[in-house]
Design a protein around this motif. Structure first.
Motif: not given
Length: 101
Positions: A48-57, A39-44
């Motif tokens: 908030x990452x859904x780690x369960x969704x990442x596990x499923x994917x 995932x990517x994010x900017x400086x400001x």
């Protein structure tokens, strides 16, 4: 009144906003049985990452390759992918998942 509002807005902006992020498969190896999820994010932003969704994917990707499941291992690797003057404009965080039989 305006003198009070501007500092409050500035602090709110600098503190960052909670930003929901969804990890996407960005690489890996079928023969090694690994899936990279990023995932990517900017400086400001405060991601908030859904780690369960990442596990499923990751599990779905592994299953498409004939494995049964996936488990995350190690921490995430953080990398600046768009440097700016004195700061990073865009950071990518990648987590590696091991496919399991």
């Amino acid at each position: 009144m305006l003198k009070l509002i501007l500092p409050i807005l500035a602090v709110t902006f600098i503190a960052g906003c909670a930003s929901p992020k969804t990890m996407q498969a960005t690489g890996g190896s079928k023969s090694d049985g690994t899936v990279n999820m990023s995932y990517e994010f900017g400086p400001f932003e405060s991601p908030q990452v859904d780690m369960r969704a990442a596990q499923r994917a990751a599990t779905q990707r592994c299953q498409a390759w004939g494995y049964e499941s996936a488990n995350a291992f190690g921490g995430g690797l953080s990398q600046c992918v768009s440097p700016g003057s004195g700061m990073c404009k865009l950071t990518r965080v990648t987590h590696t998942y091991q496919c399991l039989d």
